[in-house]
Design a protein around this motif. Structure first.
Motif, short mmCIF file in Angstrom:
data_model
loop_
_atom_site.label_atom_id
_atom_site.label_comp_id
_atom_site.label_asym_id
_atom_site.label_seq_id
_atom_site.Cartn_x
_atom_site.Cartn_y
_atom_site.Cartn_z
N UNK A 82 45.63 30.42 52.64
CA UNK A 82 44.55 29.65 51.94
C UNK A 82 44.04 29.78 50.63
N UNK A 83 44.13 30.86 49.79
CA UNK A 83 43.01 30.44 48.72
C UNK A 83 44.26 28.99 48.09
N UNK A 84 46.04 29.85 47.83
CA UNK A 84 46.60 28.34 47.49
C UNK A 84 46.76 27.27 47.74
N UNK B 35 51.28 31.31 39.21
CA UNK B 35 51.56 32.37 39.77
C UNK B 35 51.38 33.47 40.40
N UNK B 36 51.67 34.00 41.38
CA UNK B 36 51.42 34.62 42.15
C UNK B 36 52.43 36.71 41.60
N UNK B 37 51.53 37.05 41.54
CA UNK B 37 52.46 38.17 41.02
C UNK B 37 52.30 39.54 41.71
N UNK B 38 53.41 40.37 42.14
CA UNK B 38 53.24 40.92 43.36
C UNK B 38 54.23 42.15 42.73
N UNK C 57 56.65 33.22 43.14
CA UNK C 57 56.38 34.94 43.38
C UNK C 57 57.09 35.68 42.59
N UNK C 58 56.34 36.37 41.76
CA UNK C 58 57.62 37.13 40.76
C UNK C 58 56.33 38.51 41.00
N UNK D 72 47.67 34.40 40.88
CA UNK D 72 46.82 34.95 41.79
C UNK D 72 47.63 36.15 41.33
N UNK D 73 46.84 37.62 41.51
CA UNK D 73 47.03 39.18 41.47
C UNK D 73 46.76 39.27 43.30
#
Length: 447
Positions: A235-237, A246-249, A297-298, A315-316
């Motif tokens: 939803x945020x994306x 960049x989405x950090x995991x 996603x990284x 995005x964290x």
């Protein structure tokens, strides 16, 4: 000041003009003179502050193209970061009248071909990852024993990724009088033995800022309580409509899971983590640069060496286990004066970590998604702050006040009120006596 005030060689200034670099960043303004002085340096500044040109510009100023020998060695902890430094170096060298040879040595490239080239000529400047550079030094194909400058870039990341031992071996192969420049976003305690071993009376400079991240970055905090996190990130994306996000995991497994979910829901998503082969990683990076993806996603270690242009959002997925990584994550956006948005998802158990980040100077703005848009929401500390606003009472006073609230006879209420007032008067008198004693004591000590 401007870059022209440094009076660099004409071709260096031409290279700066081509990049439209006019005003140096604070780190460049403060540290370029130190590098030019020839002293060892430990430069600590926030991510995206312009460290690369801080050491490259003085290096070219000192370079002697007529000498057929390696004069500079630059290590970077990842292939991507080494490649970015190499590209910046090539851009400056392209303006020189005399040819400047630049060696680019990273894993995953043709080592035999590199050795053949080294037999013909040694590069003036060596740039690469510690492992490949040391392999060439250990085999005597690369001769660095006359180098006058050694740069360790992103030293904290070099330590995190386990390459400091190899950098140590490279340093041991250099002349004793080599100038060593260490640049990093943070200087961990475990880096100190290396610094003490090789640096001679170094200049230690920390470029302080009001916050540890760029002022152009907005930090949003969104609660995941009671929500499906995958659906929430989707939803945020979709609401962000980023140029590149960049989405950090925190783990490779989470990266695989989230990448599969977002891809299955129609998003153009790349994936970068330590389990991806070098060839595949290179292909993905090329596609990212061609804007084939809107999202990456990284994991932290896989992404820290990447400096991708145009990251508009971060995005964290969760707060990193090592809080120093938060700075590196958020620093991917808001670069070169451009604005950026970093969104951190949190749950109640993350509260202590959030407070630690706030102590570092990071200011969070709480947000919620409502009616298809991001809206400001209540501060998560609103209840605690409201309680703090009341006058603090000791246990005896609390007991008296509680008694007053009960349904009792009017005469007894007056008696309780008198006790409350009397206690307050005693406290004021005691405070005044203590103040008087302090003032008399201070007066006696002044004679």
């Amino acid at each position: 000041m401007t870059f022209r005030d440094f009076n660099f060689k004409p071709y260096i200034q031409e290279a700066l003009d081509e990049l439209h670099f006019v005003d140096p960043t604070p780190v460049q303004q403060k540290l370029i003179p130190v590098v030019r002085s020839g002293r060892d340096l430990v430069g600590e500044s926030k991510t995206g502050s312009g460290k690369t040109h801080t050491f490259l510009l003085p290096i070219f100023e000192k370079l002697d193209e007529a000498k057929n020998e390696t004069q500079v060695v630059i290590t970077a902890p990842s292939r991507e970061l080494a490649t970015q430094i190499y590209q910046a170096t090539k851009q400056i060298a392209s303006h020189a009248k005399n040819p400047i040879r630049i060696g680019h040595y990273v894993g995953g490239t043709d080592k035999k071909r590199q050795i053949e080239k080294l037999k013909a000529n040694q590069p003036h400047i060596v740039i690469g990852t510690p492992g490949r550079i040391y392999d060439l030094v250990a085999s005597s194909d690369l001769d660095i024993h006359k180098a006058h400058t050694f740069v360790v870039d992103e030293a904290d990341m070099t330590l995190d990724m386990g390459f400091l031992g190899t950098v140590d071996k490279i340093a041991a192969s250099l002349p004793k009088d080599v100038q060593i420049l260490v640049f990093s976003a943070t200087i961990p305690q475990k880096l100190q033995p290396f610094l003490k071993k090789y640096l001679t009376n170094p200049v230690m400079e920390t470029i302080k800022t009001e916050t540890v991240i760029a002022d152009t970055i907005d930090n949003w905090l969104i609660s995941t309580k009671g929500r499906d996190k995958n659906a929430q990130i989707l939803e945020i994306s979709k609401l962000l409509q980023p140029f590149l996000a960049m989405i950090f995991v925190n783990t490779k497994e989470r990266a695989d899971d989230l990448h599969a979910y977002l891809s299955s829901n129609g998003l153009k998503v790349a994936k970068i983590h330590g389990g991806i082969s070098p060839r595949e990683r290179k292909r993905i990076m090329n596609q990212v640069k061609q804007l084939d993806y809107e999202y990456i996603v990284a994991t932290d270690l896989a992404a820290r060496g990447i400096d991708i242009e145009g990251v508009s959002h971060v995005i964290n997925d969760s707060i990193p286990q090592d809080l120093s990584f938060f700075v590196h994550r958020v620093g991917r956006t808001g670069r070169n004066g451009l604005s950026g948005i970093a969104i951190t998802l949190y749950q109640p158990s993350d509260d202590s970590d959030i407070r630690e980040l706030e102590k570092m100077g990071i200011r969070f703005v709480p947000k919620v998604i409502k009616n298809g848009e991001f809206q400001d929401t209540y501060d998560r500390d609103r209840r605690a702050n409201r309680e703090k606003s009341y006058q603090k009472l000791d246990t005896e006073m609390i007991g008296l006040v509680k008694k007053k609230k009960k349904k009792i006879k009017p005469g007894y209420k007056k008696k309780i009120q008198w006790k409350v007032d009397e206690k307050r008067r005693k406290e004021r008198r005691a405070a005044n006596r203590a103040k008087g004693r302090s003032e008399r004591k201070a007066k006696r000590q002044s004679f």
